[in-house]
Design an enzyme around this catalytic site. Structure first.
Site, PDB file in Angstrom:
ATOM      1  N   ASP A   1     -17.206   7.576  -1.373  1.00 48.37           N
ATOM      2  CA  ASP A   1     -15.722   7.579  -0.716  1.00 48.37           C
ATOM      3  C   ASP A   1     -15.487   8.831  -0.189  1.00 48.37           C
ATOM      4  O   ASP A   1     -16.122   9.834  -0.571  1.00 48.37           O
ATOM      5  CB  ASP A   1     -14.673   7.101  -1.814  1.00 48.37           C
TER       6      ASP A   1
ATOM      7  N   HIS B   1      -7.425   0.891  -6.705  1.00 47.90           N
ATOM      8  CA  HIS B   1      -7.396   0.095  -5.407  1.00 47.90           C
ATOM      9  C   HIS B   1      -8.199  -1.222  -5.975  1.00 47.90           C
ATOM     10  O   HIS B   1      -9.332  -1.460  -5.571  1.00 47.90           O
ATOM     11  CB  HIS B   1      -8.316   0.843  -4.460  1.00 47.90           C
TER      12      HIS B   1
ATOM     13  N   ARG C   1       1.018  -1.145  -0.005  1.00 49.55           N
ATOM     14  CA  ARG C   1       0.002   0.133   0.083  1.00 49.55           C
ATOM     15  C   ARG C   1       0.735   1.392   0.163  1.00 49.55           C
ATOM     16  O   ARG C   1       1.641   1.386   0.897  1.00 49.55           O
ATOM     17  CB  ARG C   1      -0.980  -0.104   1.214  1.00 49.55           C
TER      18      ARG C   1
ATOM     19  N   CYS D   1     -16.379   2.167   0.535  1.00 51.33           N
ATOM     20  CA  CYS D   1     -15.049   1.286   0.728  1.00 51.33           C
ATOM     21  C   CYS D   1     -14.648   1.505   2.228  1.00 51.33           C
ATOM     22  O   CYS D   1     -13.953   0.333   2.622  1.00 51.33           O
ATOM     23  CB  CYS D   1     -14.058   1.693  -0.022  1.00 51.33           C
TER      24      CYS D   1
ATOM     25  N   GLN E   1     -10.260  -3.882  -3.527  1.00 47.13           N
ATOM     26  CA  GLN E   1     -11.477  -3.015  -3.137  1.00 47.13           C
ATOM     27  C   GLN E   1     -12.608  -3.164  -4.202  1.00 47.13           C
ATOM     28  O   GLN E   1     -13.745  -3.764  -4.036  1.00 47.13           O
ATOM     29  CB  GLN E   1     -11.544  -1.636  -2.741  1.00 47.13           C
TER      30      GLN E   1
ATOM     31  N   ARG F   1     -13.633  -8.375   1.455  1.00 44.46           N
ATOM     32  CA  ARG F   1     -12.338  -8.077   1.182  1.00 44.46           C
ATOM     33  C   ARG F   1     -11.405  -9.519   1.434  1.00 44.46           C
ATOM     34  O   ARG F   1     -10.759  -9.812   0.742  1.00 44.46           O
ATOM     35  CB  ARG F   1     -11.689  -7.104   1.974  1.00 44.46           C
TER      36      ARG F   1
HETATM   37  N1  NVA Z   1      -9.667   7.027  -1.509  1.00 45.68           N
HETATM   38  C1  NVA Z   1      -9.326   6.432  -0.358  1.00 45.68           C
HETATM   39  C2  NVA Z   1      -9.746   4.992  -0.085  1.00 45.68           C
HETATM   40  C3  NVA Z   1      -9.524   4.468   1.140  1.00 45.68           C
HETATM   41  C4  NVA Z   1      -9.747   3.053   1.223  1.00 45.68           C
HETATM   42  C5  NVA Z   1      -7.827   6.907  -0.067  1.00 45.68           C
HETATM   43  O1  NVA Z   1      -7.286   6.653  -0.889  1.00 45.68           O
HETATM   44  O2  NVA Z   1      -7.699   7.306   1.095  1.00 45.68           O
HETATM   45  N1   CP Z   2     -11.390  -0.082   2.454  1.00 45.78           N
HETATM   46  C1   CP Z   2      -9.907   0.073   2.754  1.00 45.78           C
HETATM   47  O1   CP Z   2      -8.900  -0.345   1.953  1.00 45.78           O
HETATM   48  O2   CP Z   2      -9.885   0.187   3.977  1.00 45.78           O
HETATM   49  P1   CP Z   2      -8.511   0.293   5.088  1.00 45.78           P
HETATM   50  O3   CP Z   2      -7.715   1.634   4.450  1.00 45.78           O
HETATM   51  O4   CP Z   2      -8.599   0.344   6.215  1.00 45.78           O
HETATM   52  O5   CP Z   2      -7.386  -0.761   4.573  1.00 45.78           O
END
Ligand code: NVA
Ligand code: CP
Length: 305
Positions: free
Chosen positions: A224, A129, A102, A264, A132, A292
């Site tokens: 989101d 993502h 990540r 998400c 997701q 997930r």
């Molecule tokens: N768009 C958000 C998704 C988090 C799961 C981010 O990138 O922070």
């Molecule tokens: N939706 C998601 O990826 O959650 P986290 O950021 O908690 O991993």
């Protein structure tokens, strides 16, 4: 599967995506059949951003398959700073059978994949993502009983989650609508892909600044956070810009009568969604979160066997 890695949905064919979703559903129904599927295998989980769902679902998922995980925190590895991305990949591939990352720039996971002979799985980048989106389509399959022909309306920022949902819609024959403020549309690269590789489905994609138009006839209303990880400095400004795109009861009422709400997570009640919507029976957000686990087990099983 054609690809050794899991970086973006657009790298996979409709058949491969359907198989992963079907395997996720099978693993959810019969977890006991897969308890030794990845026996003794290890997954490095490299995080440069915070996480709840991604960390827990990969950690529990690999253990349910008979393997184990190693959590590498942002301060420990410091990709590209303490050590080059290529060297991190070339070290890890000697010791583990899979690498979940990540991070910020999507080019980082691409570079890791170039140097790693073991699968690299994208656990979220600024661009996409995919885990997701796969879990979300597994959820849509469970809730709606089909994927093809479904209309998914995404309200808010044309961000990583929106892009991954668009790729999945394009691959699986679903319709995608983005309702967003001017200047927050999908990244140019995503639009170029849509014109070129997703051409046959381009007519099933609507991008509008009118939230009501976006949700019209929608089966799924998705949102989101307005400021993603890494955009914290813009959070206050974004609250004003995105306000008309909040998913509340009035906006949800403009979708189909049996439309469900998806997110998400993490969610900010009172910002992108009201508590009335996310905490209502029409919300399937925790089913998405649970899926997930199941669908990522399918991804790890398919790549790391
Ligand atoms: N768009 C958000 C998704 C988090 C799961 C981010 O990138 O922070
Ligand atoms: N939706 C998601 O990826 O959650 P986290 O950021 O908690 O991993």
């Amino acid at each position: 599967m054609q690809s050794r890695h899991f970086l973006t949905i657009r790298d996979f064919s409709p058949g491969e995506l359907r198989e992963l979703i079907a395997l996720g559903i099978e693993m959810k129904a019969h977890p006991e059949r897969y308890t030794q599927a990845l026996e003794g295998k290890s997954l490095a989980m490299l995080f440069e951003k915070p996480s709840l769902r991604t960390r827990v679902s990969f950690d529990v998922g690999i253990q349910q398959l008979g393997g184990f995980s190693l959590y590498l925190s942002p301060s420990e590895v410091s990709l590209g700073k303490r050590e080059s991305i290529a060297d991190v990949a070339r070290n890890l591939e000697r010791m583990v059978q899979g690498i979940m990352v990540r991070t910020f720039a999507h080019s980082i996971v691409e570079e890791m994949a170039r140097y790693s002979h073991v699968p690299v799985i994208n656990g979220l980048t600024d661009f996409s993502h995919p885990c997701q989106a796969l879990a979300d389509f597994m959820t849509i399959q469970e809730v709606k009983g089909r994927l093809s022909g479904i209309k998914l309306a995404f309200l808010g920022d044309g961000n990583n989650v929106a892009s991954s949902l668009l790729f999945t819609c394009a691959r699986l024959g679903a319709r995608f609508a983005l309702g967003c403020p001017k200047g927050y549309e999908l990244k140019p690269e995503v639009l170029r892909w849509l014109e070129k590789d997703g051409a046959s489905t381009a007519d099933a994609c609507l991008i509008t600044n009118d939230p009501t138009e976006a949700v019209k006839d929608a089966d799924i209303v998705y949102t989101d956070v307005w400021a993603s990880m890494g955009q914290e400095a813009q959070a206050e400004e974004r609250k004003g810009v995105f306000r008309p795109y909040q998913v509340n009861e009035a906006l949800l009422a403009r979708a189909k009568g049996d439309a469900v709400f998806m997110h998400c997570l993490p969610a900010h009640r009172g910002e992108e969604v009201t508590a009335e919507v996310i905490d209502s029976p029409r919300s399937v957000v925790f089913q998405q979160a649970e899926n997930r686990l199941h669908v990522q087990k399918a991804v790890m099983f398919s790549l790391m066997r």
